[in-house]
Each structure stands twice: as C-alpha cells, then as structure tokens.
Design a protein around this motif. Structure first.
Motif, short mmCIF file in Angstrom:
data_model
loop_
_atom_site.label_atom_id
_atom_site.label_comp_id
_atom_site.label_asym_id
_atom_site.label_seq_id
_atom_site.Cartn_x
_atom_site.Cartn_y
_atom_site.Cartn_z
N PRO A 179 0.85 -1.20 0.00
CA PRO A 179 0.00 0.00 0.00
C PRO A 179 0.89 1.25 0.00
CG PRO A 179 0.06 -0.99 2.18
CD PRO A 179 0.77 -1.94 1.27
N THR A 180 0.45 2.27 -0.70
CA THR A 180 1.20 3.52 -0.73
C THR A 180 0.29 4.65 -0.26
OG1 THR A 180 2.64 4.90 -2.10
CG2 THR A 180 0.64 4.05 -3.15
N LEU A 181 0.88 5.65 0.38
CA LEU A 181 0.13 6.71 1.03
C LEU A 181 0.49 8.07 0.44
CD1 LEU A 181 0.67 5.59 4.73
CD2 LEU A 181 -1.34 5.15 3.30
N PRO A 182 -0.42 9.02 0.51
CA PRO A 182 -0.07 10.38 0.10
C PRO A 182 1.14 10.88 0.89
CG PRO A 182 -2.44 10.19 0.40
CD PRO A 182 -1.84 8.92 0.91
N GLY A 183 2.08 11.47 0.21
CA GLY A 183 3.31 11.92 0.85
C GLY A 183 4.47 10.98 0.70
N ASP A 184 4.20 9.74 0.24
CA ASP A 184 5.29 8.79 -0.01
C ASP A 184 6.16 9.28 -1.16
OD1 ASP A 184 4.37 7.17 1.98
OD2 ASP A 184 3.57 5.62 0.66
N ARG A 185 7.42 8.99 -1.06
CA ARG A 185 8.34 9.21 -2.19
C ARG A 185 9.08 7.90 -2.46
NH1 ARG A 185 12.27 14.34 -2.92
NH2 ARG A 185 10.37 15.08 -3.95
N TRP A 186 8.97 7.42 -3.69
CA TRP A 186 9.62 6.18 -4.10
C TRP A 186 10.88 6.52 -4.89
CZ3 TRP A 186 7.71 1.34 -2.71
CH2 TRP A 186 6.43 1.32 -2.14
N LEU A 187 11.95 5.80 -4.57
CA LEU A 187 13.22 5.98 -5.26
C LEU A 187 13.63 4.65 -5.88
CD1 LEU A 187 16.00 7.31 -5.96
CD2 LEU A 187 16.73 6.66 -3.65
N LEU A 188 13.85 4.65 -7.19
CA LEU A 188 14.40 3.51 -7.90
C LEU A 188 15.79 3.92 -8.40
CD1 LEU A 188 11.17 3.93 -8.72
CD2 LEU A 188 11.55 1.74 -9.87
N CYS A 189 16.78 3.06 -8.23
CA CYS A 189 18.13 3.44 -8.65
C CYS A 189 18.97 2.23 -8.98
CB CYS A 189 18.81 4.27 -7.55
SG CYS A 189 19.10 3.36 -6.02
N SER A 190 19.95 2.45 -9.84
CA SER A 190 20.95 1.41 -10.11
C SER A 190 21.99 1.46 -9.01
CB SER A 190 21.59 1.65 -11.48
OG SER A 190 22.29 2.88 -11.49
N ASP A 191 22.86 0.45 -8.98
CA ASP A 191 23.86 0.41 -7.91
C ASP A 191 24.95 1.47 -8.11
OD1 ASP A 191 25.11 -0.80 -10.06
OD2 ASP A 191 26.11 -2.33 -8.87
N GLY A 192 24.89 2.20 -9.21
CA GLY A 192 25.79 3.34 -9.37
C GLY A 192 25.52 4.41 -8.32
N LEU A 193 24.29 4.46 -7.80
CA LEU A 193 23.97 5.36 -6.69
C LEU A 193 24.13 4.65 -5.35
CD1 LEU A 193 22.87 8.08 -5.58
CD2 LEU A 193 20.59 7.02 -5.66
N SER A 194 23.42 3.51 -5.16
CA SER A 194 23.39 2.85 -3.85
C SER A 194 24.74 2.28 -3.47
CB SER A 194 22.33 1.73 -3.85
OG SER A 194 22.60 0.78 -4.87
N GLY A 195 25.60 1.99 -4.45
CA GLY A 195 26.92 1.46 -4.13
C GLY A 195 27.91 2.54 -3.74
N VAL A 196 27.56 3.81 -3.95
CA VAL A 196 28.48 4.91 -3.66
C VAL A 196 27.94 5.78 -2.52
CG1 VAL A 196 29.58 6.98 -4.61
CG2 VAL A 196 29.35 4.93 -6.02
N VAL A 197 26.66 6.08 -2.56
CA VAL A 197 26.04 6.95 -1.55
C VAL A 197 25.26 6.07 -0.58
CG1 VAL A 197 24.55 8.93 -1.15
CG2 VAL A 197 25.84 8.76 -3.29
#
Length: 437
Positions: A179-197
């Motif tokens: 379930p998703t709610l008003p105000g939610d922010r979804w982030l999809l990313c490759s490991d080029g982001l999650s592997g560095v930051v």
C-alpha cells in the motif's frame, strides 16, 4: 494521483565508464530502472530491450493481480528477446540486465524486481529499502557471515545470483504489492547510486523536501563526488493518492532513450561497432551470473578470507595486549624508582613507589618504619607527613627522615624543659605541749 511533474528520471555515464548501460523510465503509472551488463555492446542493448518491453505497461489496471501478471509476462518476453539477440549476435553472449519496476494501481504499488538495482520508500522522514539484492554478498549477509557494512566493500559485491539474461527464458522476479500513502516518495536506482552513496546520505537529501528533479540532481552529484565508478540512474516519484493514467509523455533516460540503442549492428574486424566508438576496456561488464562451481569457489574463498580476517583480528588484539602489558610493565618499573615519606598508623614510614593506586593495584610499598611517632613531630611536620612528602631517591628520603627525627627530638627537649620540678615535702616537727608536766 501522481501529478504531472511529480516524478523525475536521470541517468549519467559516471566518471569511469565510457558508455551508459543503464536505462530508466518514468511514466504515468510505470516507473523502472534497468542496469545492463554483458561487456561490449551487451549491457546497453539488454537494458534497452527490458525498458522497451516494460514501456507498454504504463497504463491503468483493474486489479493488482493484473499488474503483476503483466510485469511477469513482460520480463519473460524480454528474456526471450535477450536469448534471440545472443543467438543472432554471438559476441553479445552473456548480456543481461537488472530490472526494478513499480506499477501504481490505485492505492497500491505493484513491485517487480530482479538483480541488484534497488527500490526505496521514503515515508515519514524515514528511508526503507524495499527490495533485496540478488547478490552473492547479500546471501552472506542473510546467513550472518558478514555485516551489511562489510558487504558494501566486499570484493564480490557485484556478483549477481539472479538477473534477466540470455541464460534463462523464465526469469524469477520478486513480485509483491505494497500500500502507498499520500506523501510517499519512491526511489528507484541502479547500484551506481546505492553502491556509492549510503542510505544515511540518501535520506538526508530526501529530507530537504526538494522537487523530484532537484532531488535526483542532488543525489547524482553525491554519486559523482564519490567517484561514480559505474553508471548512475535515478527515478523518483511522489505519491498524492490514487494513480489513474494521466496525460503526458513518459521520460526515458539512459541507453533506452536512443531508439538505435536496441539495434545490434554487425561488428567490423579490428574495430568497435559504430554504436560504441570508444575503448574496449571501458565496456567490460560490471556484473555477471556465475556458474554453480564458481559459486562454490567463491564460498571457499570467502571462508579463507574470513579465516584470515579472524587471524588478523586476533593478532592485532594480541599485539595490542602485549603493547599494553609492556607499557604497564615499564610504567610500574618507573614508579618503583620513586620514594615518599608518609604515615602508617601512628609512625613515619619510607615508601617506595608513588602515592596513587591503579584500581585494586597498590603502586607503593612500605620499606622502612622509622619509629618516629607522629605525636612527637611539630604540627607543621606532622601535617606534611600526613599529606606525604616526595623524595628524589632513597638517600633523599633518609635525609628527610633525619630532619624529621631532629624535629621530634627538639619537641621532646622542649617538653622536658617545660615540666616544673616538684617542691620537696616539709619534714614534720614534733609538737610541744607547754602545759604538760
């Protein structure tokens, strides 16, 4: 509803790679990231094919079950396309891609995931990783053999256990509904982001409350500032309620944004194809699916690495303990070169060591009781002894004792002179009675 302008997609080659093998999609109801792999030409072709097959899913669905079925069917079709591409062009053998996708259906997010790209949910100022990485090191984390922090720097962190590739015509996606709610922010990313930051800094950016486009730019800048050794792709979507299809053009980024990206031109001997006119070394794969025997080798290697790490840790602890013991021994020896004068019950004593104690350990020892009574000392000398008097050496301590002895003798002499001599008793005189006969 996901309003126009409430989502953003951005992709960057990074600071090391010479071409972008990532692809991203942000539409009305569909949001996806694909991180391609497969060496020269393979990675961008694979991620482009995946996004091409997912793009038609950007529509409305009656139920979440329908959306899940569509996601699985699209992944299966994409796998078939990858198999045919590798068959038609043998130089593409081994191509593949991760896929992380969300289809919004009313108040729900339908999620499909395979590989090590990630989906995060930012809700109530907290960032939560929703998908699980299909990697070798994640299995080590799940089994408790390494910590999540160790996984970030593990040499095998890019080895994928599951991926959309030319090796499997029936890929197994993680499929679930949230379930998703008003105000939610979804982030999809490759490991080029999650592997560095790391997640701490991602959450910090999210809390700034910037629009999706500016947030994506800020996250990308952090990845670039961190070296960006891989392609970086980010898709953000803010939720404001239900999610009917809205008008507008979808945003496609990365290799899928170039329609020719999914073409596979014939390679010319001795030269790169026109699609990749850059040095070959930069196109080496960042991921691959290992064979079973290779995984066994990795597991054994990890056991050896863990053993070496334990031995190194134990050795470091032993060295530290020896250093502490050595330092303590030297410090104790130094204390035994010191002397001081103090009191023991009612007399003056020479001590070897220092006045301080180390917990239950006494750093001084009485070596000579002088038999000088505290009561015999002048008041100022007695107070000094009770506070202790430092001496530079044993001979210095003995000289101090001599002075104290002289003080005690002087007190006793003074007390002797001050005592009065008692007067002699008078001799009784016999009485005379004049009236006696």
């Amino acid at each position: 509803m996901v309003f126009e302008g409430s989502s953003a997609a951005i992709s960057h080659t990074g600071k090391v790679r010479s071409n972008n093998q990532d692809s991203g999609f942000a539409g009305a109801n569909l949001f996806a990231v694909a991180d391609g792999m497969g060496g020269h030409a393979g990675g961008d072709v694979a991620s482009s094919i995946a996004i091409q097959r997912l793009a038609p899913l950007d529509t409305t669905y009656a139920t979440t079950d329908d959306a899940q079925a569509s996601l699985q069917a699209a992944a299966t079709t994409a796998a078939g396309d990858l198999i045919r591409a590798a068959k038609d062009r043998p130089e593409l053998a081994g191509l593949g891609t991760t896929v992380s996708a969300i289809i919004m259906v009313d108040e729900y997010a339908v999620i499909g995931h395979i590989g090590d790209s990630r989906i995060y949910l930012f809700r109530d100022d907290e960032l939560t990783q929703i998908t699980a990485d299909h990697t070798f090191v994640q299995r080590l984390v799940d089994s408790g053999r390494i910590t999540p922090e160790e996984a970030r720097y593990h040499p095998r962190r890019s080895v994928l256990m599951r991926v959309l590739s030319d090796m499997d015509n029936d890929p197994e996606l993680d499929m679930f509904v949230m379930p998703t709610l008003p105000g939610d922010r979804w982030l999809l990313c490759s490991d080029g982001l999650s592997g560095v930051v790391d997640e701490l800094h991602i959450a910090k950016v999210m809390r700034q409350g910037l629009a999706p486009g500016r947030t994506a730019d800020t996250l990308l800048k952090q990845a670039l500032d961190g070296g960006a050794p891989d392609n970086v792709t980010i898709v953000l979507v803010d939720v404001g309620g239900q999610h009917p299809l809205s008008s507008g053009t979808a945003t496609i980024v990365g290799s899928a944004s170039n329609p020719s990206g999914i073409l596979v031109p014939a390679a010319r001997a001795g030269r790169s194809s026109w699609l990749h006119p850059v040095r070959q070394a930069a196109n080496e794969p960042t991921h691959f699916e290992p064979a079973a025997d290779y995984l066994e080798e990795l597991i054994e290697e990890d056991k050896r690495r863990a053993k070496r790490r334990r031995i190194g840790w134990i050795s470091a602890v032993l060295v530290a303990l020896l250093a502490l013991v050595g330092a303590g021994f030297l410090a104790y020896n130094w204390t035994q070169t010191r002397y001081f004068i103090g009191a023991d019950e009612d007399s003056v004593v020479i001590f070897q060591g220092v006045q301080q104690n180390l917990g239950p350990i006494t750093l001084s020892t009485a070596i000579e009781d002088t038999d000088i009574l505290l009561a015999d000392l002048p008041p100022y000398q007695r107070a000094s002894v009770e506070r202790t008097i430092n001496a530079r050496s044993l001979s210095d301590a003995e000289a101090i004792v001599e002075r104290l002895q002289a003080g005690a003798d002087a007190v006793r002499e003074d007390e002797g002179r001050a005592t009065p001599t008692p007067a002699p008793s008078p001799t009784p005189t016999p009485s005379t009675d004049v009236g006696a006969p």
